[in-house]
Design a protein around this motif. Structure first.
Motif, PDB file in Angstrom:
ATOM      1  N   ASN A  61       0.844  -1.201   0.000  1.00 26.06           N
ATOM      2  CA  ASN A  61       0.000   0.000   0.000  1.00 26.06           C
ATOM      3  C   ASN A  61       0.877   1.249   0.000  1.00 26.06           C
ATOM      4  OD1 ASN A  61      -2.404  -1.370   0.055  1.00 26.06           O
ATOM      5  ND2 ASN A  61      -3.099  -0.586   2.019  1.00 26.06           N
ATOM      6  N   THR A  62       0.839   1.963  -1.099  1.00 27.55           N
ATOM      7  CA  THR A  62       1.784   3.071  -1.306  1.00 27.55           C
ATOM      8  C   THR A  62       1.090   4.421  -1.316  1.00 27.55           C
ATOM      9  OG1 THR A  62       3.188   1.621  -2.607  1.00 27.55           O
ATOM     10  CG2 THR A  62       3.492   3.986  -2.925  1.00 27.55           C
ATOM     11  N   TYR A  63       1.530   5.307  -0.439  1.00 26.27           N
ATOM     12  CA  TYR A  63       1.009   6.667  -0.401  1.00 26.27           C
ATOM     13  C   TYR A  63       1.972   7.536  -1.215  1.00 26.27           C
ATOM     14  CZ  TYR A  63      -1.970   5.538   3.706  1.00 26.27           C
ATOM     15  OH  TYR A  63      -2.903   5.014   4.575  1.00 26.27           O
ATOM     16  N   LEU A  64       1.549   7.931  -2.409  1.00 26.00           N
ATOM     17  CA  LEU A  64       2.403   8.771  -3.246  1.00 26.00           C
ATOM     18  C   LEU A  64       2.191  10.248  -2.904  1.00 26.00           C
ATOM     19  CD1 LEU A  64       1.942   6.886  -6.626  1.00 26.00           C
ATOM     20  CD2 LEU A  64       4.017   6.914  -5.226  1.00 26.00           C
ATOM     21  N   ASN A  65       3.292  10.982  -2.982  1.00 24.12           N
ATOM     22  CA  ASN A  65       3.286  12.401  -2.659  1.00 24.12           C
ATOM     23  C   ASN A  65       2.922  13.191  -3.915  1.00 24.12           C
ATOM     24  OD1 ASN A  65       3.949  14.953  -1.658  1.00 24.12           O
ATOM     25  ND2 ASN A  65       6.150  14.669  -1.979  1.00 24.12           N
ATOM     26  N   VAL A  66       1.752  13.814  -3.923  1.00 25.02           N
ATOM     27  CA  VAL A  66       1.353  14.587  -5.104  1.00 25.02           C
ATOM     28  C   VAL A  66       1.000  16.012  -4.675  1.00 25.02           C
ATOM     29  CG1 VAL A  66       0.525  12.520  -6.306  1.00 25.02           C
ATOM     30  CG2 VAL A  66      -1.100  13.874  -4.996  1.00 25.02           C
ATOM     31  N   PRO A  67       1.379  16.991  -5.478  1.00 24.77           N
ATOM     32  CA  PRO A  67       1.091  18.370  -5.065  1.00 24.77           C
ATOM     33  C   PRO A  67      -0.400  18.684  -5.068  1.00 24.77           C
ATOM     34  CG  PRO A  67       2.400  18.322  -7.113  1.00 24.77           C
ATOM     35  CD  PRO A  67       2.161  16.905  -6.720  1.00 24.77           C
ATOM     36  N   ASP A  68      -1.164  18.016  -5.959  1.00 23.75           N
ATOM     37  CA  ASP A  68      -2.598  18.315  -6.029  1.00 23.75           C
ATOM     38  C   ASP A  68      -3.323  17.095  -6.591  1.00 23.75           C
ATOM     39  OD1 ASP A  68      -5.124  19.244  -6.406  1.00 23.75           O
ATOM     40  OD2 ASP A  68      -4.568  20.889  -7.765  1.00 23.75           O
ATOM     41  N   ILE A  69      -4.038  16.406  -5.733  1.00 21.99           N
ATOM     42  CA  ILE A  69      -4.713  15.171  -6.149  1.00 21.99           C
ATOM     43  C   ILE A  69      -5.642  15.407  -7.344  1.00 21.99           C
ATOM     44  CG2 ILE A  69      -6.549  15.496  -4.402  1.00 21.99           C
ATOM     45  CD1 ILE A  69      -5.301  12.098  -5.657  1.00 21.99           C
ATOM     46  N   ARG A  70      -6.218  16.604  -7.410  1.00 24.09           N
ATOM     47  CA  ARG A  70      -7.193  16.879  -8.488  1.00 24.09           C
ATOM     48  C   ARG A  70      -6.536  16.894  -9.867  1.00 24.09           C
ATOM     49  NH1 ARG A  70      -8.679  19.621  -4.028  1.00 24.09           N
ATOM     50  NH2 ARG A  70     -10.857  19.498  -3.392  1.00 24.09           N
ATOM     51  N   ARG A  71      -5.203  17.016  -9.897  1.00 30.42           N
ATOM     52  CA  ARG A  71      -4.517  17.068 -11.191  1.00 30.42           C
ATOM     53  C   ARG A  71      -3.866  15.748 -11.584  1.00 30.42           C
ATOM     54  NH1 ARG A  71      -0.368  21.115 -10.725  1.00 30.42           N
ATOM     55  NH2 ARG A  71       0.013  20.674 -12.912  1.00 30.42           N
ATOM     56  N   CYS A  72      -4.022  14.721 -10.726  1.00 33.77           N
ATOM     57  CA  CYS A  72      -3.394  13.425 -11.034  1.00 33.77           C
ATOM     58  C   CYS A  72      -4.199  12.655 -12.066  1.00 33.77           C
ATOM     59  CB  CYS A  72      -3.379  12.548  -9.784  1.00 33.77           C
ATOM     60  SG  CYS A  72      -2.065  12.971  -8.723  1.00 33.77           S
ATOM     61  N   GLN A  73      -3.505  12.064 -12.972  1.00 32.16           N
ATOM     62  CA  GLN A  73      -4.176  11.209 -13.946  1.00 32.16           C
ATOM     63  C   GLN A  73      -3.544   9.830 -13.869  1.00 32.16           C
ATOM     64  OE1 GLN A  73      -3.793  13.480 -17.618  1.00 32.16           O
ATOM     65  NE2 GLN A  73      -5.905  14.151 -17.268  1.00 32.16           N
ATOM     66  N   ILE A  74      -4.384   8.822 -13.723  1.00 33.38           N
ATOM     67  CA  ILE A  74      -3.872   7.477 -13.483  1.00 33.38           C
ATOM     68  C   ILE A  74      -4.348   6.558 -14.610  1.00 33.38           C
ATOM     69  CG2 ILE A  74      -3.717   5.630 -11.764  1.00 33.38           C
ATOM     70  CD1 ILE A  74      -4.749   7.715  -9.724  1.00 33.38           C
ATOM     71  N   THR A  75      -3.410   5.868 -15.221  1.00 35.62           N
ATOM     72  CA  THR A  75      -3.771   4.983 -16.326  1.00 35.62           C
ATOM     73  C   THR A  75      -3.683   3.514 -15.899  1.00 35.62           C
ATOM     74  OG1 THR A  75      -1.523   4.704 -17.156  1.00 35.62           O
ATOM     75  CG2 THR A  75      -2.747   6.619 -17.969  1.00 35.62           C
ATOM     76  N   GLY A  76      -4.244   2.649 -16.725  1.00 31.29           N
ATOM     77  CA  GLY A  76      -4.085   1.210 -16.515  1.00 31.29           C
ATOM     78  C   GLY A  76      -5.294   0.539 -15.887  1.00 31.29           C
ATOM     79  N   PHE A  77      -6.461   1.187 -15.963  1.00 30.75           N
ATOM     80  CA  PHE A  77      -7.648   0.570 -15.364  1.00 30.75           C
ATOM     81  C   PHE A  77      -8.751   0.282 -16.381  1.00 30.75           C
ATOM     82  CE2 PHE A  77      -6.078   3.146 -11.625  1.00 30.75           C
ATOM     83  CZ  PHE A  77      -5.622   2.055 -10.908  1.00 30.75           C
ATOM     84  N   GLN A  78      -8.595   0.791 -17.583  1.00 22.80           N
ATOM     85  CA  GLN A  78      -9.692   0.697 -18.559  1.00 22.80           C
ATOM     86  C   GLN A  78     -10.088  -0.764 -18.823  1.00 22.80           C
ATOM     87  OE1 GLN A  78      -8.930   2.360 -22.479  1.00 22.80           O
ATOM     88  NE2 GLN A  78     -10.985   3.220 -22.478  1.00 22.80           N
ATOM     89  N   GLY A  79     -11.390  -1.018 -18.740  1.00 21.11           N
ATOM     90  CA  GLY A  79     -11.908  -2.368 -19.004  1.00 21.11           C
ATOM     91  C   GLY A  79     -11.858  -3.290 -17.786  1.00 21.11           C
ATOM     92  N   CYS A  80     -11.189  -2.872 -16.711  1.00 25.98           N
ATOM     93  CA  CYS A  80     -11.070  -3.745 -15.527  1.00 25.98           C
ATOM     94  C   CYS A  80     -12.333  -3.666 -14.672  1.00 25.98           C
ATOM     95  CB  CYS A  80      -9.892  -3.317 -14.657  1.00 25.98           C
ATOM     96  SG  CYS A  80      -8.314  -3.447 -15.495  1.00 25.98           S
ATOM     97  N   THR A  81     -12.692  -4.789 -14.080  1.00 24.75           N
ATOM     98  CA  THR A  81     -13.781  -4.734 -13.096  1.00 24.75           C
ATOM     99  C   THR A  81     -13.203  -4.204 -11.790  1.00 24.75           C
ATOM    100  OG1 THR A  81     -13.331  -7.017 -12.531  1.00 24.75           O
ATOM    101  CG2 THR A  81     -15.179  -6.637 -13.993  1.00 24.75           C
ATOM    102  N   PHE A  82     -14.050  -3.529 -11.020  1.00 27.17           N
ATOM    103  CA  PHE A  82     -13.585  -3.055  -9.709  1.00 27.17           C
ATOM    104  C   PHE A  82     -14.696  -3.166  -8.680  1.00 27.17           C
ATOM    105  CE2 PHE A  82     -15.669   1.109  -9.500  1.00 27.17           C
ATOM    106  CZ  PHE A  82     -15.885   1.432 -10.833  1.00 27.17           C
ATOM    107  N   VAL A  83     -14.252  -3.394  -7.454  1.00 23.29           N
ATOM    108  CA  VAL A  83     -15.153  -3.424  -6.305  1.00 23.29           C
ATOM    109  C   VAL A  83     -15.080  -2.029  -5.694  1.00 23.29           C
ATOM    110  CG1 VAL A  83     -15.572  -4.452  -4.040  1.00 23.29           C
ATOM    111  CG2 VAL A  83     -14.672  -5.865  -5.914  1.00 23.29           C
ATOM    112  N   ASP A  84     -16.239  -1.391  -5.561  1.00 21.76           N
ATOM    113  CA  ASP A  84     -16.281  -0.024  -5.048  1.00 21.76           C
ATOM    114  C   ASP A  84     -16.700  -0.039  -3.586  1.00 21.76           C
ATOM    115  OD1 ASP A  84     -16.578   2.624  -4.512  1.00 21.76           O
ATOM    116  OD2 ASP A  84     -17.488   3.097  -6.460  1.00 21.76           O
ATOM    117  N   LYS A  85     -15.708   0.165  -2.701  1.00 27.52           N
ATOM    118  CA  LYS A  85     -16.014   0.099  -1.259  1.00 27.52           C
ATOM    119  C   LYS A  85     -16.810   1.317  -0.790  1.00 27.52           C
ATOM    120  CE  LYS A  85     -11.615  -2.092  -0.250  1.00 27.52           C
ATOM    121  NZ  LYS A  85     -10.493  -2.116   0.705  1.00 27.52           N
ATOM    122  N   THR A  86     -16.889   2.357  -1.610  1.00 27.31           N
ATOM    123  CA  THR A  86     -17.697   3.520  -1.230  1.00 27.31           C
ATOM    124  C   THR A  86     -19.161   3.299  -1.616  1.00 27.31           C
ATOM    125  OG1 THR A  86     -17.542   4.780  -3.306  1.00 27.31           O
ATOM    126  CG2 THR A  86     -15.715   5.028  -1.757  1.00 27.31           C
TER     127      THR A  86
END
Ligand SMILES: O=P(O)(O)OC[C@H]1O[C@@H](O)[C@H](O)[C@@H](O)[C@@H]1O
Length: 282
Positions: A153-178
């Motif tokens: 479990n990695t906490y990455l240091n980002v200056p502004d979470i709203r500007r982060c773009q994360i790739t590598g999830f397209q087409g994957c199923t996910f469990v939404d704990k929210t």
């Protein structure tokens, strides 16, 4: 070592020169710093508690043998809350990289929750712009199989979470704990985080990239034998309920976890599980 406020069981530093280093707290073998040319890549809360008991809020936590809530022990297992041992002190390799190896085995404490023998080895290699993690779980039991889930479990240091773009999830199923663990499929090629997010993406590809790390760089995550990826940000309301996290810190972190998060790994006696991950700053 030790102070009135904190019980620090010790840290190990991998120093590659050029202000590139990595620091591991033996409590949980938690990686609490990864600096590349002085720039910190990991987030650790200003309210993190270093009491040798609680998981350190931030850095890279070693989650084992349970990812998530656990009926017989603490959430995310015991590996992140016990002291680890140094198997091999930091060593400089001929190419300048530095590596060190840590391990834990079962103790009375671990067997009180999970009555199995095990040996867990964690080797870190610090390169010029990379940090590599190699994980081995060995089942030394004569007759018992072991089952576990596992995550870095990695906490990455980002200056502004709203500007982060994360790739590598397209087409994957996910469990939404929210959303009461509703299962959906990710349509987006690029995921952005704009609210409380707590997902387990399943069978993700080997590679993710995350943009807008410190100084605008991207990080590339490459993983092997870690089929799933967790994505978490507590956002505003949940952050207020976390005692070891400042209210506004949610905007400076994103937690990404590579692992076997859904289907447990099953190891027969004498068998070994191996997995690895590399972070590269690009
Ligand atoms: O407070 P903890 O135990 O470190 O957990 C933090 C978060 O860790 C994430 O991995 C989980 O998906 C979240 O559900 C959880 O809230």
């Amino acid at each position: 070592m030790g102070s009135k406020k904190s019980k620090n069981i010790g840290t190990v530093v991998l120093d590659r020169g050029d202000n590139t280093s990595c620091k591991i707290n033996l409590h949980g073998a938690t990686v609490i710093s990864w600096r590349v040319n002085s720039q910190e890549q990991l987030f650790v809360s200003q309210r993190a508690v270093f009491d040798g008991k609680k998981a350190i809020r931030g850095g890279i936590q070693f989650v084992f043998p349970q990812y998530g809530p656990w009926t017989v022990g603490p959430q995310h297992g015991f590996a992140r809350i016990i002291p680890w041992n140094l198997e091999k002190s930091p060593e400089r390799l001929p190419n300048g990289d530095v590596e060190a190896t840590f391990f834990i085995m079962d103790t009375d404490f671990t067997r009180s929750m999970w009555n199995y023998q095990f040996r867990l080895t964690y080797k870190l290699v610090l390169r010029e712009r990379e940090l590599q993690f190699n994980v081995t779980v060995f089942n030394p039991n004569k007759e018992k199989k072991i089952n576990f889930t596992i995550s870095l479990n990695t906490y990455l240091n980002v200056p502004d979470i709203r500007r982060c773009q994360i790739t590598g999830f397209q087409g994957c199923t996910f469990v939404d704990k929210t959303k009461d663990n509703a299962v959906s499929q990710e349509a987006r090629a690029v995921v952005e985080i704009e609210e409380w997010t707590d997902r387990v993406y399943q069978n993700t590809p080997q590679e993710h990239t995350i943009s807008n790390m410190a100084s605008g760089r991207r990080i590339r995550i490459e993983k092997n034998n870690f089929p799933d990826t967790g994505l978490w940000n507590p956002w505003t309301d949940l952050a207020k309920g976390l005692l070891d996290f400042k209210d506004n810190e949610y905007s400076n972190m994103v937690s990404v976890g590579s692992g076997h998060l859904t289907n447990p790994v099953v190891l027969i006696p004498g068998a070994k599980f191996e997995a690895s991950q590399t972070f590269e700053l690009i």
